[in-house]
Design a protein around this motif. Structure first.
Motif, mmCIF file in Angstrom:
data_model
loop_
_atom_site.group_PDB
_atom_site.id
_atom_site.type_symbol
_atom_site.label_atom_id
_atom_site.label_comp_id
_atom_site.label_asym_id
_atom_site.label_seq_id
_atom_site.Cartn_x
_atom_site.Cartn_y
_atom_site.Cartn_z
ATOM 1 N N SER A 185 0.818 -1.205 0.000
ATOM 2 C CA SER A 185 0.000 0.000 0.000
ATOM 3 C C SER A 185 0.858 1.264 0.000
ATOM 4 C CB SER A 185 -0.940 0.019 1.203
ATOM 5 O OG SER A 185 -0.199 0.055 2.401
ATOM 6 N N ALA A 186 2.060 1.178 0.523
ATOM 7 C CA ALA A 186 2.931 2.351 0.568
ATOM 8 C C ALA A 186 3.592 2.616 -0.781
ATOM 9 C CB ALA A 186 4.000 2.170 1.638
ATOM 10 N N LYS A 187 3.814 1.573 -1.567
ATOM 11 C CA LYS A 187 4.525 1.730 -2.829
ATOM 12 C C LYS A 187 3.690 1.217 -3.996
ATOM 13 C CE LYS A 187 9.060 1.405 -0.700
ATOM 14 N NZ LYS A 187 10.335 0.738 -0.719
ATOM 15 N N THR A 188 2.415 1.506 -3.979
ATOM 16 C CA THR A 188 1.508 1.015 -5.012
ATOM 17 C C THR A 188 1.934 1.475 -6.402
ATOM 18 O OG1 THR A 188 -0.293 1.028 -3.442
ATOM 19 C CG2 THR A 188 -0.902 0.951 -5.743
ATOM 20 N N GLY A 189 2.299 2.726 -6.543
ATOM 21 C CA GLY A 189 2.688 3.270 -7.845
ATOM 22 C C GLY A 189 3.881 2.548 -8.434
ATOM 23 N N ALA A 190 4.872 2.283 -7.613
ATOM 24 C CA ALA A 190 6.078 1.606 -8.098
ATOM 25 C C ALA A 190 5.756 0.176 -8.537
ATOM 26 C CB ALA A 190 7.152 1.592 -7.007
ATOM 27 N N HIS A 191 4.966 -0.532 -7.757
ATOM 28 C CA HIS A 191 4.590 -1.901 -8.124
ATOM 29 C C HIS A 191 3.769 -1.905 -9.412
ATOM 30 C CE1 HIS A 191 6.174 -3.820 -4.566
ATOM 31 N NE2 HIS A 191 5.528 -2.965 -3.790
ATOM 32 N N PHE A 192 2.864 -0.986 -9.526
ATOM 33 C CA PHE A 192 2.010 -0.912 -10.711
ATOM 34 C C PHE A 192 2.850 -0.603 -11.951
ATOM 35 C CE2 PHE A 192 -1.216 1.366 -13.370
ATOM 36 C CZ PHE A 192 -2.020 0.262 -13.615
ATOM 37 N N ARG A 215 5.989 -1.358 -12.440
ATOM 38 C CA ARG A 215 6.734 -2.569 -12.806
ATOM 39 C C ARG A 215 5.845 -3.569 -13.548
ATOM 40 N NH1 ARG A 215 8.450 -3.713 -7.369
ATOM 41 N NH2 ARG A 215 9.311 -1.720 -6.840
ATOM 42 N N ILE A 216 4.617 -3.709 -13.122
ATOM 43 C CA ILE A 216 3.679 -4.624 -13.794
ATOM 44 C C ILE A 216 3.444 -4.170 -15.225
ATOM 45 C CG2 ILE A 216 1.267 -5.406 -13.839
ATOM 46 C CD1 ILE A 216 1.354 -5.325 -10.749
ATOM 47 N N LEU A 217 3.208 -2.866 -15.413
ATOM 48 C CA LEU A 217 2.959 -2.344 -16.762
ATOM 49 C C LEU A 217 4.191 -2.485 -17.648
ATOM 50 C CD1 LEU A 217 0.884 0.874 -16.012
ATOM 51 C CD2 LEU A 217 0.063 -1.324 -16.852
ATOM 52 N N GLN A 218 5.363 -2.215 -17.096
ATOM 53 C CA GLN A 218 6.593 -2.371 -17.864
ATOM 54 C C GLN A 218 6.813 -3.831 -18.279
ATOM 55 O OE1 GLN A 218 9.405 -0.645 -15.152
ATOM 56 N NE2 GLN A 218 9.160 1.431 -15.981
ATOM 57 N N ALA A 219 6.528 -4.754 -17.388
ATOM 58 C CA ALA A 219 6.691 -6.174 -17.719
ATOM 59 C C ALA A 219 5.722 -6.572 -18.820
ATOM 60 C CB ALA A 219 6.465 -7.024 -16.467
ATOM 61 N N ARG A 220 4.509 -6.088 -18.762
ATOM 62 C CA ARG A 220 3.526 -6.400 -19.817
ATOM 63 C C ARG A 220 3.965 -5.809 -21.157
ATOM 64 N NH1 ARG A 220 -2.442 -5.515 -17.112
ATOM 65 N NH2 ARG A 220 -2.301 -7.258 -15.668
ATOM 66 N N ARG A 221 4.531 -4.598 -21.133
ATOM 67 C CA ARG A 221 4.969 -3.949 -22.357
ATOM 68 C C ARG A 221 6.103 -4.740 -22.996
ATOM 69 N NH1 ARG A 221 6.577 1.676 -21.124
ATOM 70 N NH2 ARG A 221 4.429 1.818 -20.466
ATOM 71 N N ARG A 222 7.020 -5.262 -22.168
ATOM 72 C CA ARG A 222 8.137 -6.050 -22.675
ATOM 73 C C ARG A 222 7.672 -7.353 -23.330
ATOM 74 N NH1 ARG A 222 10.685 -5.795 -17.346
ATOM 75 N NH2 ARG A 222 11.132 -3.588 -17.149
ATOM 76 N N LYS A 223 6.618 -7.958 -22.781
ATOM 77 C CA LYS A 223 6.102 -9.208 -23.300
ATOM 78 C C LYS A 223 5.425 -9.017 -24.644
ATOM 79 C CE LYS A 223 5.341 -11.556 -18.913
ATOM 80 N NZ LYS A 223 4.316 -12.136 -18.023
#
Length: 87
Positions: free
Chosen positions: A69-76, A78-86
């Motif tokens: 909950s403290a670092k939601t933006g950073a986790h989100f 990373r998820i978007l970047q991983a999807r973009r790479r795929k």
């Protein structure tokens, strides 16, 4: 339905005072009191907000990063970047 129960002396005194004041029977007053309590409880349940409706669930899940909950933006991000790479 017939119920039998004991009342503390202070409650019994208050009940008898209400009987004298209102002219109603003890049974009628007890029925009214229970009905009011049930309606108030029902209204309270209906008027609860979203948090109160799920408060019993807060903290029931174990696992995942403790700082999510403290670092939601950073986790989100990373998820978007991983999807973009795929793709």
């Amino acid at each position: 339905m017939i119920l039998s129960f004991r009342l503390p002396s202070t409650t019994r005194s208050r009940l008898l005072k209400l009987v004298r004041q209102t002219g109603k029977t003890q049974s009628a007053l007890i029925r009214e009191a229970l009905d009011l309590l049930a309606r108030a409880s029902s209204q309270e349940a209906e008027s609860r907000g979203p948090y109160e409706a799920i408060a019993h669930l807060v903290g029931c899940v174990r696992g995942g990063p403790p700082d999510l909950s403290a670092k939601t933006g950073a986790h989100f991000r990373r998820i978007l970047q991983a999807r973009r790479r795929k793709s």
